[in-house]
Design a protein around this motif. Structure first.
Motif, PDB file in Angstrom:
ATOM      1  N   VAL A   1     -51.491 -34.935 -25.144  1.00 28.05           N
ATOM      2  CA  VAL A   1     -50.155 -34.720 -25.710  1.00 28.05           C
ATOM      3  C   VAL A   1     -50.198 -34.908 -27.224  1.00 28.05           C
ATOM      4  O   VAL A   1     -49.614 -34.128 -27.979  1.00 28.05           O
ATOM      5  N   GLY A   2     -50.921 -35.923 -27.675  1.00 29.74           N
ATOM      6  CA  GLY A   2     -51.070 -36.147 -29.112  1.00 29.74           C
ATOM      7  C   GLY A   2     -51.764 -34.985 -29.806  1.00 29.74           C
ATOM      8  O   GLY A   2     -51.362 -34.566 -30.894  1.00 29.74           O
ATOM      9  N   ALA A   3     -52.795 -34.436 -29.170  1.00 34.27           N
ATOM     10  CA  ALA A   3     -53.516 -33.297 -29.746  1.00 34.27           C
ATOM     11  C   ALA A   3     -52.624 -32.059 -29.793  1.00 34.27           C
ATOM     12  O   ALA A   3     -52.656 -31.301 -30.775  1.00 34.27           O
ATOM     13  N   ILE A   4     -51.833 -31.853 -28.750  1.00 32.13           N
ATOM     14  CA  ILE A   4     -50.902 -30.712 -28.745  1.00 32.13           C
ATOM     15  C   ILE A   4     -49.891 -30.866 -29.870  1.00 32.13           C
ATOM     16  O   ILE A   4     -49.616 -29.922 -30.610  1.00 32.13           O
ATOM     17  N   THR A   5     -49.348 -32.065 -30.010  1.00 32.18           N
ATOM     18  CA  THR A   5     -48.366 -32.334 -31.064  1.00 32.18           C
ATOM     19  C   THR A   5     -48.958 -32.067 -32.436  1.00 32.18           C
ATOM     20  O   THR A   5     -48.322 -31.437 -33.292  1.00 32.18           O
TER      21      THR A   5
ATOM     22  N   TYR B   1     -41.799 -34.153 -19.467  1.00 33.75           N
ATOM     23  CA  TYR B   1     -40.781 -34.817 -20.283  1.00 33.75           C
ATOM     24  C   TYR B   1     -41.413 -35.512 -21.479  1.00 33.75           C
ATOM     25  O   TYR B   1     -40.872 -35.483 -22.584  1.00 33.75           O
ATOM     26  N   ALA B   2     -42.564 -36.123 -21.284  1.00 31.15           N
ATOM     27  CA  ALA B   2     -43.267 -36.780 -22.390  1.00 31.15           C
ATOM     28  C   ALA B   2     -43.695 -35.758 -23.433  1.00 31.15           C
ATOM     29  O   ALA B   2     -43.579 -36.002 -24.637  1.00 31.15           O
ATOM     30  N   LEU B   3     -44.176 -34.598 -22.987  1.00 31.37           N
ATOM     31  CA  LEU B   3     -44.569 -33.546 -23.920  1.00 31.37           C
ATOM     32  C   LEU B   3     -43.355 -33.050 -24.696  1.00 31.37           C
ATOM     33  O   LEU B   3     -43.404 -32.891 -25.905  1.00 31.37           O
ATOM     34  N   ARG B   4     -42.252 -32.811 -23.995  1.00 31.88           N
ATOM     35  CA  ARG B   4     -41.027 -32.350 -24.662  1.00 31.88           C
ATOM     36  C   ARG B   4     -40.596 -33.349 -25.734  1.00 31.88           C
ATOM     37  O   ARG B   4     -40.290 -32.960 -26.857  1.00 31.88           O
ATOM     38  N   ASP B   5     -40.589 -34.629 -25.389  1.00 29.17           N
ATOM     39  CA  ASP B   5     -40.165 -35.645 -26.345  1.00 29.17           C
ATOM     40  C   ASP B   5     -41.110 -35.722 -27.540  1.00 29.17           C
ATOM     41  O   ASP B   5     -40.672 -35.883 -28.680  1.00 29.17           O
TER      42      ASP B   5
ATOM     43  N   LEU C   1     -42.950 -33.270 -28.748  1.00 32.11           N
ATOM     44  CA  LEU C   1     -42.754 -32.075 -29.572  1.00 32.11           C
ATOM     45  C   LEU C   1     -41.439 -32.145 -30.331  1.00 32.11           C
ATOM     46  O   LEU C   1     -41.334 -31.637 -31.438  1.00 32.11           O
ATOM     47  N   ASP C   2     -40.421 -32.772 -29.758  1.00 30.13           N
ATOM     48  CA  ASP C   2     -39.145 -32.924 -30.454  1.00 30.13           C
ATOM     49  C   ASP C   2     -39.303 -33.730 -31.734  1.00 30.13           C
ATOM     50  O   ASP C   2     -38.573 -33.522 -32.694  1.00 30.13           O
ATOM     51  N   THR C   3     -40.245 -34.656 -31.767  1.00 32.33           N
ATOM     52  CA  THR C   3     -40.453 -35.450 -32.979  1.00 32.33           C
ATOM     53  C   THR C   3     -41.132 -34.628 -34.068  1.00 32.33           C
ATOM     54  O   THR C   3     -41.047 -34.985 -35.234  1.00 32.33           O
ATOM     55  N   VAL C   4     -41.775 -33.524 -33.694  1.00 35.28           N
ATOM     56  CA  VAL C   4     -42.461 -32.669 -34.659  1.00 35.28           C
ATOM     57  C   VAL C   4     -41.460 -31.778 -35.390  1.00 35.28           C
ATOM     58  O   VAL C   4     -41.589 -31.523 -36.578  1.00 35.28           O
ATOM     59  N   ARG C   5     -40.440 -31.321 -34.687  1.00 36.21           N
ATOM     60  CA  ARG C   5     -39.448 -30.422 -35.280  1.00 36.21           C
ATOM     61  C   ARG C   5     -38.573 -31.188 -36.252  1.00 36.21           C
ATOM     62  O   ARG C   5     -38.059 -32.250 -35.922  1.00 36.21           O
ATOM     63  N   PRO C   6     -38.366 -30.631 -37.439  1.00 34.76           N
ATOM     64  CA  PRO C   6     -37.531 -31.324 -38.421  1.00 34.76           C
ATOM     65  C   PRO C   6     -36.112 -31.587 -37.926  1.00 34.76           C
ATOM     66  O   PRO C   6     -35.557 -32.638 -38.148  1.00 34.76           O
ATOM     67  N   SER C   7     -35.526 -30.627 -37.216  1.00 36.16           N
ATOM     68  CA  SER C   7     -34.158 -30.798 -36.748  1.00 36.16           C
ATOM     69  C   SER C   7     -34.099 -31.601 -35.466  1.00 36.16           C
ATOM     70  O   SER C   7     -33.053 -32.109 -35.098  1.00 36.16           O
ATOM     71  N   GLY C   8     -35.220 -31.679 -34.747  1.00 40.36           N
ATOM     72  CA  GLY C   8     -35.249 -32.383 -33.478  1.00 40.36           C
ATOM     73  C   GLY C   8     -34.557 -31.642 -32.357  1.00 40.36           C
ATOM     74  O   GLY C   8     -34.498 -32.120 -31.246  1.00 40.36           O
ATOM     75  N   GLY C   9     -34.048 -30.436 -32.645  1.00 40.78           N
ATOM     76  CA  GLY C   9     -33.318 -29.680 -31.632  1.00 40.78           C
ATOM     77  C   GLY C   9     -34.233 -28.838 -30.782  1.00 40.78           C
ATOM     78  O   GLY C   9     -35.228 -28.297 -31.239  1.00 40.78           O
ATOM     79  N   ARG C  10     -33.899 -28.743 -29.509  1.00 39.63           N
ATOM     80  CA  ARG C  10     -34.671 -27.891 -28.616  1.00 39.63           C
ATOM     81  C   ARG C  10     -34.240 -26.453 -28.828  1.00 39.63           C
ATOM     82  O   ARG C  10     -33.107 -26.160 -29.096  1.00 39.63           O
ATOM     83  N   GLY C  11     -35.182 -25.549 -28.644  1.00 36.63           N
ATOM     84  CA  GLY C  11     -34.870 -24.138 -28.782  1.00 36.63           C
ATOM     85  C   GLY C  11     -34.814 -23.684 -30.232  1.00 36.63           C
ATOM     86  O   GLY C  11     -34.487 -22.558 -30.522  1.00 36.63           O
TER      87      GLY C  11
END
Length: 74
Positions: A20-24, A52-56, A58-68
């Motif tokens: 998960v860390g490598a994907i992020t 769910y862990a992967l989604r969370d 990846l959400d920390t990577v996005r500046p807005s934190g929004g899904r989609g």
């Protein structure tokens, strides 16, 4: 009530956390080829709880934190 899926051994969980860390990191770097390769590996190992862990993560990577929001990873 449904029975929960059996938990993976602790060593597998540690490997999944690293994955998960490598994907992020690959998403952060914009390395689409690596993201696709790592997601394929993740799909081989993942349980529903891991998604769910992967989604969370990846959400920390996005500046807005929004899904989609942002480009789709294909």
């Amino acid at each position: 009530m449904e029975n929960p899926a059996p938990a993976a051994p602790e060593t597998a969980r540690g490997g999944q956390a690293a994955l998960v860390g490598a994907i992020t990191e690959a998403v952060r770097d914009g390395d689409d080829r690596t993201v696709r390769r790592l997601l394929a590996r993740f799909a081989e190992l993942a349980t529903a709880a891991d998604l769910y862990a992967l989604r969370d993560a990846l959400d920390t990577v996005r500046p807005s934190g929004g899904r989609g929001q942002g480009p789709a990873i294909v």
